[in-house]
Design an enzyme around this catalytic site. Structure first.
Site, PDB file in Angstrom:
ATOM      1  N   HIS A 218       0.810  -1.226   0.000  1.00 38.41           N
ATOM      2  CA  HIS A 218       0.000   0.000   0.000  1.00 38.41           C
ATOM      3  C   HIS A 218       0.840   1.271   0.000  1.00 38.41           C
ATOM      4  O   HIS A 218       0.291   2.362  -0.087  1.00 38.41           O
ATOM      5  CB  HIS A 218      -0.957   0.025   1.200  1.00 38.41           C
ATOM      6  CG  HIS A 218      -0.261   0.289   2.498  1.00 38.41           C
ATOM      7  ND1 HIS A 218       0.411  -0.679   3.183  1.00 38.41           N
ATOM      8  CD2 HIS A 218      -0.114   1.430   3.224  1.00 38.41           C
ATOM      9  CE1 HIS A 218       0.937  -0.170   4.271  1.00 38.41           C
ATOM     10  NE2 HIS A 218       0.642   1.114   4.327  1.00 38.41           N
TER      11      HIS A 218
HETATM   12  C1  UD1 Z   1      -1.979   5.324   6.053  1.00 40.04           C
HETATM   13  C2  UD1 Z   1      -0.649   5.803   6.649  1.00 40.04           C
HETATM   14  C3  UD1 Z   1       0.385   4.691   6.521  1.00 40.04           C
HETATM   15  C4  UD1 Z   1      -0.130   3.395   7.117  1.00 40.04           C
HETATM   16  C5  UD1 Z   1      -1.453   3.041   6.461  1.00 40.04           C
HETATM   17  C6  UD1 Z   1      -2.047   1.763   7.003  1.00 40.04           C
HETATM   18  C7  UD1 Z   1      -0.229   8.214   6.407  1.00 40.04           C
HETATM   19  C8  UD1 Z   1       0.589   9.227   5.722  1.00 40.04           C
HETATM   20  N1  UD1 Z   1      -0.143   6.950   5.931  1.00 40.04           N
HETATM   21  O1  UD1 Z   1      -1.773   5.113   4.685  1.00 40.04           O
HETATM   22  O2  UD1 Z   1       1.549   5.078   7.225  1.00 40.04           O
HETATM   23  O3  UD1 Z   1       0.808   2.371   6.897  1.00 40.04           O
HETATM   24  O4  UD1 Z   1      -2.377   4.116   6.694  1.00 40.04           O
HETATM   25  O5  UD1 Z   1      -3.156   1.382   6.273  1.00 40.04           O
HETATM   26  O6  UD1 Z   1      -0.934   8.542   7.346  1.00 40.04           O
HETATM   27  N2  UD1 Z   1      -9.125   4.709   1.886  1.00 40.04           N
HETATM   28  C9  UD1 Z   1     -10.378   4.194   1.849  1.00 40.04           C
HETATM   29  N3  UD1 Z   1     -10.969   3.814   3.021  1.00 40.04           N
HETATM   30  C10 UD1 Z   1     -10.334   3.922   4.214  1.00 40.04           C
HETATM   31  C11 UD1 Z   1      -9.041   4.471   4.237  1.00 40.04           C
HETATM   32  C12 UD1 Z   1      -8.451   4.848   3.083  1.00 40.04           C
HETATM   33  O7  UD1 Z   1     -10.990   4.059   0.794  1.00 40.04           O
HETATM   34  O8  UD1 Z   1     -10.918   3.541   5.238  1.00 40.04           O
HETATM   35  C13 UD1 Z   1      -8.463   5.096   0.629  1.00 40.04           C
HETATM   36  C14 UD1 Z   1      -8.781   6.499   0.196  1.00 40.04           C
HETATM   37  O9  UD1 Z   1      -8.838   6.499  -1.183  1.00 40.04           O
HETATM   38  C15 UD1 Z   1      -7.561   7.270   0.629  1.00 40.04           C
HETATM   39  C16 UD1 Z   1      -6.474   6.248   0.460  1.00 40.04           C
HETATM   40  O10 UD1 Z   1      -7.069   5.005   0.798  1.00 40.04           O
HETATM   41  O11 UD1 Z   1      -7.372   8.399  -0.110  1.00 40.04           O
HETATM   42  C17 UD1 Z   1      -5.290   6.470   1.332  1.00 40.04           C
HETATM   43  O12 UD1 Z   1      -5.670   6.530   2.704  1.00 40.04           O
HETATM   44  P1  UD1 Z   1      -4.769   7.330   3.748  1.00 40.04           P
HETATM   45  O13 UD1 Z   1      -5.276   7.162   5.115  1.00 40.04           O
HETATM   46  O14 UD1 Z   1      -4.544   8.711   3.280  1.00 40.04           O
HETATM   47  O15 UD1 Z   1      -3.368   6.620   3.625  1.00 40.04           O
HETATM   48  P2  UD1 Z   1      -3.002   5.069   3.672  1.00 40.04           P
HETATM   49  O16 UD1 Z   1      -2.460   4.676   2.373  1.00 40.04           O
HETATM   50  O17 UD1 Z   1      -4.090   4.251   4.239  1.00 40.04           O
END
Ligand code: UD1
Length: 385
Positions: A218
């Protein structure tokens, strides 16, 4: 170290914990359990809502018996600036009204840094769990979050000795740094009977003894660039000619995989003999069960490098660096980068050879949360004195 706190009134210590993303939930669970056992502590839980899908959030609260949050800031997704800013804006009035004695943050996600900034500026002490880890790669958003959080938090709880050295090198006074071990391992220990009883493997048609690999990806560096993702997935397909590779897909990766023509496992469909198969994200207990039974794990996650070390499962980290070097020196981890040939070769090597027997890193004994809570109570006494 624990101080003489009474059960209520001014003798109690109000600790407001902030969580936002999936790995935060695993880390906070043993800490909240430990706090619940100390009558002097009045715990308050804030969920920023950074992760909001049921499979990324509620499922973890349920599996880890985390109480429902007192406050949910519901910030959702967004750019780094927007997500960080939303957490800050929405947390500020909560801290003003709750006035905790201490804010506890965990890990390295945007919610961690945002909460730290708000609390410190309100003059509230901050404890950071999993402080001091450094990949020395400032292109990783998590690295920025780590460095910035540690620079301003008050009590820094390190999970491994490299973190203590990193903080010393950054000029952080030693009295702010506490080497306590790893709360992720506490969570593994506490939930062991539950994940050992998980039916996930049977549900996937993976009978006892069947060989399979587990994959997670991811990191933005691996999945946001379609060419990079294509190369990695190509290597996984090649490795999957030898055994099934099971890939529970993080929501940020789902859409990006659409162009890759991967196979999705339908509910109650068994894993095939070979091939790369994707599933929805798994809950904590099912995922740990899947990892513990795997012949090898390929991942770019931080926490999974730690879990495989304790579970004794070979781990190949698809990154150029790790901020958790103890998983390499003591554990099963090999940091192999993302060159497709290397992924395939290392995967086949791990399947054919028994690696050295891992040893548990110092203080990864499942009792880190108790040390942290003891330290917080002791530190508060010193401040008050
Ligand atoms: C975040 C953390 C990362 C951690 C990871 C665990 C930061 C910078 N990154 O990354 O360190 O390892 O979480 O999972 O904080 N999304 C959904 N549903 C959700 C959550 C996310 O659809 O419940 C999608 C959205 O499109 C979002 C993307 O995932 O834009 C990224 O989510 P985000 O929380 O920004 O970062 P992660 O990649 O999950």
């Amino acid at each position: 170290m624990a101080g003489s706190y009474g059960c209520e009134g001014e003798d109690s210590m109000k600790i407001l914990s902030v969580v936002g993303a999936r790995p935060n939930f695993v880390k906070i669970a043993p800490l909240l359990r430990e706090m619940a056992a100390r009558p002097q502590i009045e715990p308050v839980l804030v969920h920023t809502g950074q992760h909001y899908d049921a499979r990324m959030s509620e499922a973890f609260f349920a599996a880890l018996a985390i109480p429902a949050p007192d406050v949910n800031l519901a910030v959702g997704s967004g750019s780094h600036a927007r997500q960080t800013a939303e957490v800050m804006t929405r947390l500020e009035p909560v801290l003003e009204s709750v006035r905790p004695d201490l804010v506890l943050v965990v890990g390295d996600v945007n919610s961690t840094l945002a909460a730290t900034l708000v609390a410190v500026k309100q003059g509230i002490r901050v404890g950071h769990v999993e402080a001091g880890l450094r990949s020395f790669d400032r292109r990783m958003p998590e690295e920025i979050n780590r460095v910035a959080t540690d620079a301003i938090a008050d009590e820094l709880f390190a999970s491994e000795e490299s973190a203590v050295h990193n903080l010393a090198r950054e000029g952080i006074p030693a009295e702010r740094v506490h080497f306590v071990g790893n709360v992720m391992i506490d969570a593994l220990r506490i939930t062991r009977p539950l994940w050992q009883a998980s039916t996930a493997l049977a549900d996937l048609g993976l009978e006892r003894g069947r060989r399979y690999a587990t994959v997670t990806l991811h990191r933005p560096a691996n999945v946001d660039d379609p060419r990079q993702l294509h190369e990695i997935v190509g290597a996984l397909h090649e490795l999957a000619r030898h055994l099934p590779l099971i890939f529970p897909v993080h929501p940020r990766v789902r859409a990006r995989l659409a162009c890759e023509g991967v196979t999705w496992l339908r509910p109650s469909e068994p894993v095939p003999e070979r091939g790369l198969v994707c599933t929805e994200p798994l809950g904590y207990l099912d995922f740990v069960a899947l990892v513990s039974g795997a012949a090898v794990v390929l991942t770019d996650s931080g926490g999974i490098q730690e879990e495989t070390t304790i579970l004794g499962v070979p781990c190949l980290t698809l990154r150029e660096s790790t901020e958790r070097p103890v998983t390499v020196s003591h554990g099963t981890n090999r940091v192999i980068g993302v060159a497709p040939r290397r992924i395939v070769d290392e995967g086949l090597f791990a399947l054919a050879h028994r690696g050295p027997t891992p040893t548990a890193p110092p203080l990864w004994d499942g009792y880190a949360a108790a040390r942290i809570v003891d330290t917080l109570l002791g530190a508060a006494v010193e401040v008050a004195a």
